[in-house]
Design an enzyme around this catalytic site. Structure first.
Site, PDB file in Angstrom:
ATOM      1  CD  GLU A 167     -46.728  19.600  80.930  1.00 20.94           C
ATOM      2  OE1 GLU A 167     -46.775  19.915  79.749  1.00 20.94           O
ATOM      3  OE2 GLU A 167     -45.803  19.978  81.699  1.00 20.94           O
ATOM      4  CD1 TRP A 168     -50.812  12.833  78.554  1.00 21.53           C
ATOM      5  CD2 TRP A 168     -50.216  11.458  80.223  1.00 21.53           C
ATOM      6  NE1 TRP A 168     -50.615  11.593  78.011  1.00 21.53           N
ATOM      7  CE2 TRP A 168     -50.251  10.720  79.007  1.00 21.53           C
ATOM      8  CE3 TRP A 168     -49.866  10.800  81.395  1.00 21.53           C
ATOM      9  CZ2 TRP A 168     -49.945   9.363  78.958  1.00 21.53           C
ATOM     10  CZ3 TRP A 168     -49.558   9.443  81.341  1.00 21.53           C
ATOM     11  CH2 TRP A 168     -49.603   8.754  80.134  1.00 21.53           C
ATOM     12  CG  ASP A 211     -32.218   7.670  89.769  1.00 21.76           C
ATOM     13  OD1 ASP A 211     -31.405   6.830  89.333  1.00 21.76           O
ATOM     14  OD2 ASP A 211     -33.297   7.339  90.307  1.00 21.76           O
TER      15      ASP A 211
HETATM   16  P1  ADP Z   1     -41.366   5.634  89.817  1.00 20.93           P
HETATM   17  O1  ADP Z   1     -41.373   6.712  90.862  1.00 20.93           O
HETATM   18  O2  ADP Z   1     -42.169   4.446  90.211  1.00 20.93           O
HETATM   19  O3  ADP Z   1     -39.990   5.250  89.349  1.00 20.93           O
HETATM   20  P2  ADP Z   1     -41.688   7.171  87.382  1.00 20.93           P
HETATM   21  O4  ADP Z   1     -41.655   8.590  87.800  1.00 20.93           O
HETATM   22  O5  ADP Z   1     -40.440   6.601  86.793  1.00 20.93           O
HETATM   23  O6  ADP Z   1     -42.180   6.243  88.581  1.00 20.93           O
HETATM   24  O7  ADP Z   1     -42.893   7.021  86.352  1.00 20.93           O
HETATM   25  C1  ADP Z   1     -43.402   5.755  85.957  1.00 20.93           C
HETATM   26  C2  ADP Z   1     -43.662   5.712  84.468  1.00 20.93           C
HETATM   27  O8  ADP Z   1     -44.564   6.735  84.094  1.00 20.93           O
HETATM   28  C3  ADP Z   1     -42.405   5.922  83.653  1.00 20.93           C
HETATM   29  O9  ADP Z   1     -42.310   4.832  82.766  1.00 20.93           O
HETATM   30  C4  ADP Z   1     -42.607   7.160  82.853  1.00 20.93           C
HETATM   31  O10 ADP Z   1     -42.291   6.963  81.501  1.00 20.93           O
HETATM   32  C5  ADP Z   1     -44.083   7.478  82.987  1.00 20.93           C
HETATM   33  N1  ADP Z   1     -44.243   8.906  83.317  1.00 20.93           N
HETATM   34  C6  ADP Z   1     -43.670   9.557  84.341  1.00 20.93           C
HETATM   35  N2  ADP Z   1     -44.057  10.847  84.393  1.00 20.93           N
HETATM   36  C7  ADP Z   1     -44.914  11.017  83.350  1.00 20.93           C
HETATM   37  C8  ADP Z   1     -45.679  12.138  82.852  1.00 20.93           C
HETATM   38  N3  ADP Z   1     -45.639  13.326  83.458  1.00 20.93           N
HETATM   39  N4  ADP Z   1     -46.452  11.947  81.759  1.00 20.93           N
HETATM   40  C9  ADP Z   1     -46.503  10.730  81.159  1.00 20.93           C
HETATM   41  N5  ADP Z   1     -45.821   9.636  81.581  1.00 20.93           N
HETATM   42  C10 ADP Z   1     -45.030   9.775  82.659  1.00 20.93           C
END
Ligand code: ADP
Length: 296
Positions: free
Chosen positions: A94-95, A204
């Site tokens: 979900e965004w 984490d």
């Molecule tokens: P990684 O696995 O590379 O560490 P992350 O899960 O931390 O990636 O996500 C990367 C970026 O995307 C983060 O900065 C986070 O704020 C943004 N993000 C992660 N999930 C969502 C989401 N569901 N909707 C909007 N932004 C997201």
């Protein structure tokens, strides 16, 4: 427009029932490629992918998000699809539209307080064991979650000792420090404080993994879940900063910490520091040595 790799795009289309029409890169992640994807049916979703993602890592992350959501304590993005085909591994969520500064000025509890109370509720929801019914990853590193009878045993056997071996093998840690960590691991029953039931941990919790939605509500991301000592999440939050004092105060009001908790913060930072030695090398070894000396 920056399209997804064709294999990922096809896999997302098959899993979500609509083809990606547009993809905009999202920064901030440490490992994967992330994008805000608009599907042909108009939905906006978050997709992360990586050609070298280890098998099962995205499935484990999807499980972790659902495991946290089950506590009903803090918002996590809903899992929309997982792809495990080699070359097309992805996780679709979900965004979460991020907060703008003005969204953060609501009445009532501040986002910082809401996060502290939500984390307290998550921890209090508990876990069946010190461990988990499956292994997962912390960042890109695999971690074993085979349950142990006590927190001290889990921290030693499943976290500090395996990470120390990895850090030595990778050249980030010397043998003397490794021996000192092994000695420390043997003394953990005396250092971990009064017994506590297993808490439901994010695992984490650096500040990049806690964002605010458009209502200023806290959302947690990218976990490395397991049942463990609740002070572990709090220690991680202090390691790299980014969480205001109001969060810790709200947490402590809802779920007071056991005596001596301040003296355990660095002890519980040892595991994430070792993760950083393995991933990023020697610079973090000095921090590890300092912590080990403190508890020697
Ligand atoms: P990684 O696995 O590379 O560490 P992350 O899960 O931390 O990636 O996500 C990367 C970026 O995307 C983060 O900065 C986070 O704020 C943004 N993000 C992660 N999930 C969502 C989401 N569901 N909707 C909007 N932004 C997201």
């Amino acid at each position: 427009m920056s399209p997804l790799p064709p294999a990922v795009s096809a896999a997302v289309a098959a899993a979500l029932g609509a083809a990606p029409a547009d993809a905009v890169p999202v920064g901030g992640g440490s490992i994967n490629h992330a994008a805000r994807v608009t599907l042909a049916d108009g939905r906006t979703v978050f997709v992360k992918h990586h050609p070298g993602a280890p098998p099962g890592a995205f499935a484990a992350e999807a499980h972790g998000l659902a495991w946290l959501a089950a506590a009903g304590a803090l918002r996590t993005p809903e899992v929309l699809g997982v792809g495990e085909e080699p070359g097309a591994r992805f996780l679709a969520l979900e965004w979460i539209a991020p907060a703008t500064p003005v969204d953060r000025r609501g009445a009532g509890a501040t986002p910082a307080e809401r996060f502290g109370r939500g984390l307290a509720a998550l921890h209090r929801y508990g876990a069946p064991s010190f461990g988990l019914d499956r292994d997962n990853t912390i960042g890109p590193l695999p971690q074993s979650n085979t349950p142990c009878d006590t927190w001290a045993a889990f921290l030693a056997e499943r976290r500090l000792l395996p990470l120390t071996r990895m850090a030595v093998d990778g050249g980030g840690l010397g043998p003397a420090t490794a021996r000192a960590i092994e000695a420390l691991a043997g003394r953990l029953p005396d250092l971990c404080g009064p017994p506590e039931p297993p808490a439901r941990l994010h695992g984490d919790l650096w500040s990049g993994n806690a964002i605010l939605d458009a209502d200023g509500g806290p959302v947690i991301l990218d976990p490395a879940v397991h049942g463990g000592h609740r002070e572990v999440d709090l220690a991680m939050m202090r390691l790299f900063g980014g969480f205001p004092p109001a969060t810790f105060a709200a947490y402590a009001e809802d779920h007071p910490l056991a005596p001596g908790h301040e003296d355990r913060v660095e002890l519980f930072q040892l595991h994430p520091l070792l993760v950083h030695v393995v991933l990023f090398g020697g610079g973090y070894a000095a921090s590890v040595e300092r912590v080990v000396r403190r508890y020697a």
